[in-house]
Write a protein that holds these residues in place. Structure first.
Motif, PDB file in Angstrom:
ATOM      1  N   THR A  93      51.367  41.356  50.459  1.00  0.00           N
ATOM      2  CA  THR A  93      50.403  42.410  50.700  1.00  0.00           C
ATOM      3  C   THR A  93      49.087  41.809  51.195  1.00  0.00           C
ATOM      4  OG1 THR A  93      49.396  44.394  49.723  1.00  0.00           O
ATOM      5  CG2 THR A  93      49.598  42.451  48.288  1.00  0.00           C
ATOM      6  N   SER A 102      47.884  49.524  50.118  1.00  0.00           N
ATOM      7  CA  SER A 102      48.338  50.842  49.655  1.00  0.00           C
ATOM      8  C   SER A 102      47.801  51.858  50.657  1.00  0.00           C
ATOM      9  CB  SER A 102      47.819  51.138  48.246  1.00  0.00           C
ATOM     10  OG  SER A 102      46.401  51.195  48.237  1.00  0.00           O
ATOM     11  N   ASP A 160      42.631  51.045  44.193  1.00  0.00           N
ATOM     12  CA  ASP A 160      43.820  51.787  44.610  1.00  0.00           C
ATOM     13  C   ASP A 160      45.004  50.837  44.802  1.00  0.00           C
ATOM     14  OD1 ASP A 160      44.763  54.535  45.509  1.00  0.00           O
ATOM     15  OD2 ASP A 160      45.341  53.320  47.234  1.00  0.00           O
ATOM     16  N   HIS A 161      44.746  49.706  45.432  1.00  0.00           N
ATOM     17  CA  HIS A 161      45.771  48.685  45.656  1.00  0.00           C
ATOM     18  C   HIS A 161      46.328  48.186  44.325  1.00  0.00           C
ATOM     19  CE1 HIS A 161      46.691  44.521  47.680  1.00  0.00           C
ATOM     20  NE2 HIS A 161      47.760  45.279  47.635  1.00  0.00           N
ATOM     21  N   ARG A 194      48.449  51.061  42.538  1.00  0.00           N
ATOM     22  CA  ARG A 194      49.655  51.562  43.202  1.00  0.00           C
ATOM     23  C   ARG A 194      50.642  50.473  43.608  1.00  0.00           C
ATOM     24  NH1 ARG A 194      49.045  56.910  44.269  1.00  0.00           N
ATOM     25  NH2 ARG A 194      46.927  57.739  44.076  1.00  0.00           N
ATOM     26  N   LEU A 195      50.184  49.228  43.718  1.00  0.00           N
ATOM     27  CA  LEU A 195      51.107  48.189  44.160  1.00  0.00           C
ATOM     28  C   LEU A 195      51.095  46.948  43.265  1.00  0.00           C
ATOM     29  CD1 LEU A 195      53.146  47.329  46.415  1.00  0.00           C
ATOM     30  CD2 LEU A 195      51.232  46.115  47.465  1.00  0.00           C
TER      31      LEU A 195
END
Length: 209
Positions: A40, A46, A79-80, A83-84
Motif C-alpha cells: 500500500t 483506502s 482512514d487508511h 480500513r486497511l
C-alpha cells in the motif's frame, strides 16, 4: 520457527530516492517466501485516503499551509489505518507501505515550519501506531529531484519546492534514523537497485524470522 505475518514495514526517503521501487521489490520477495503481503502507499491506500491524496499532491506548491497539510495527511492516514492497515495486521498479514507518519514528521513537521510537536501530538491522538520496521532510502538530493521530475506523473506539487527543500528533507530523514534506531534502517540509495533490494530483503527476512 518462521514468523507468518502480522508485521508493518514502511519505506521512507526524499522524492526520487527509489523507495517505491524498493517497496514493490520487497513485497514481491516476501510473497515468494509464501507470506500474505499487502502492498500500500501514503497518502492513499483506502478509497477515502486516495481522494485526499489528489487534494494534497496536485496544484500549486502554496496551495495549502503546512498546518492544513498536517490535518489532511492525518485524516488520510486515519482512514487508511482503519480500513486497511489494522485489519490486515490483525489477520496476520505483512503490510508494506510506501510512506507513513515519518514523512509527515519530515515534510510538514521539519521542512515547512517548526511543527513537529503538532505532528507528533496528532499522531498520538489519532494514529497511535508506529511501524515495526522502517527502511529509509538515502540519496543525494539533486539526484533524487532529477529522478522525481522525470516521472511526470501529475503529482509533482512537493517536487516543485526545489532542491533546497529536498536537502532539508534528507537531513530530516537522517535525524529520524538517529531518533528511532530500534526500527529504522538507513539504506544507501546510490547503488544499483538490485543490490539495494538484496540488502533490504536480508534485513526483512531476519526481522520476520
Amino acid at each position: 520457527m518462521t514468523r507468518r505475518g502480522g508485521m508493518f514495514i514502511t519505506f521512507e526517503g526524499i522524492d526520487g530516492s527509489g523507495k517505491s521501487t524498493q517497496a514493490r521489490a520487497l513485497a514481491e520477495h516476501l510473497r515468494q517466501r509464501g507470506l500474505d503481503v499487502v502492498a500500500t502507499r501514503e497518502p492513499g491506500g483506502s478509497p477515502g485516503a486516495e481522494e485526499i491524496r489528489a487534494l494534497l499532491l496536485r496544484g500549486n506548491p502554496d496551495r495549502w499551509s503546512a498546518e492544513t497539510e498536517i490535518l489532511l495527511f492525518t485524516a488520510a492516514r486515519r482512514d487508511h489505518l482503519e480500513r486497511l492497515i489494522e485489519p490486515s495486521l490483525a489477520a496476520g498479514r505483512v503490510v508494506v507501505c510506501d510512506r507513513f507518519a515519518d514523512s509527515t514528521r519530515v515534510y510538514q513537521g521539519v521542512t515547512r515550519g517548526d511543527l513537529r510537536q503538532i505532528v507528533d501530538e496528532l499522531h498520538r491522538l489519532m494514529i497511535g501506531r508506529e511501524p515495526d520496521l522502517t527502511f529509509i532510502i538515502d540519496i543525494d538530493p539533486e539526484t533524487g529531484l532529477s529522478r522525481a521530475r522525470s516521472r511526470q506523473g501529475g503529482e509533482e506539487r512537493f517536487e516543485d519546492f526545489g532542491t533546497q527543500m529536498q536537502a532539508r528533507m534528507r537531513a530530516g530523514f537522517l535525524d529520524l534514523a538517529r531518533e528511532f534506531p530500534e526500527r529504522c534502517r538507513l539504506i544507501d540509495g546510490n547503488r544499483p537497485a538490485d543490490v539495494i533490494a538484496a540488502e533490504i530483503a536480508a534485513i526483512a527476512d531476519e526481522a520476520l524470522g
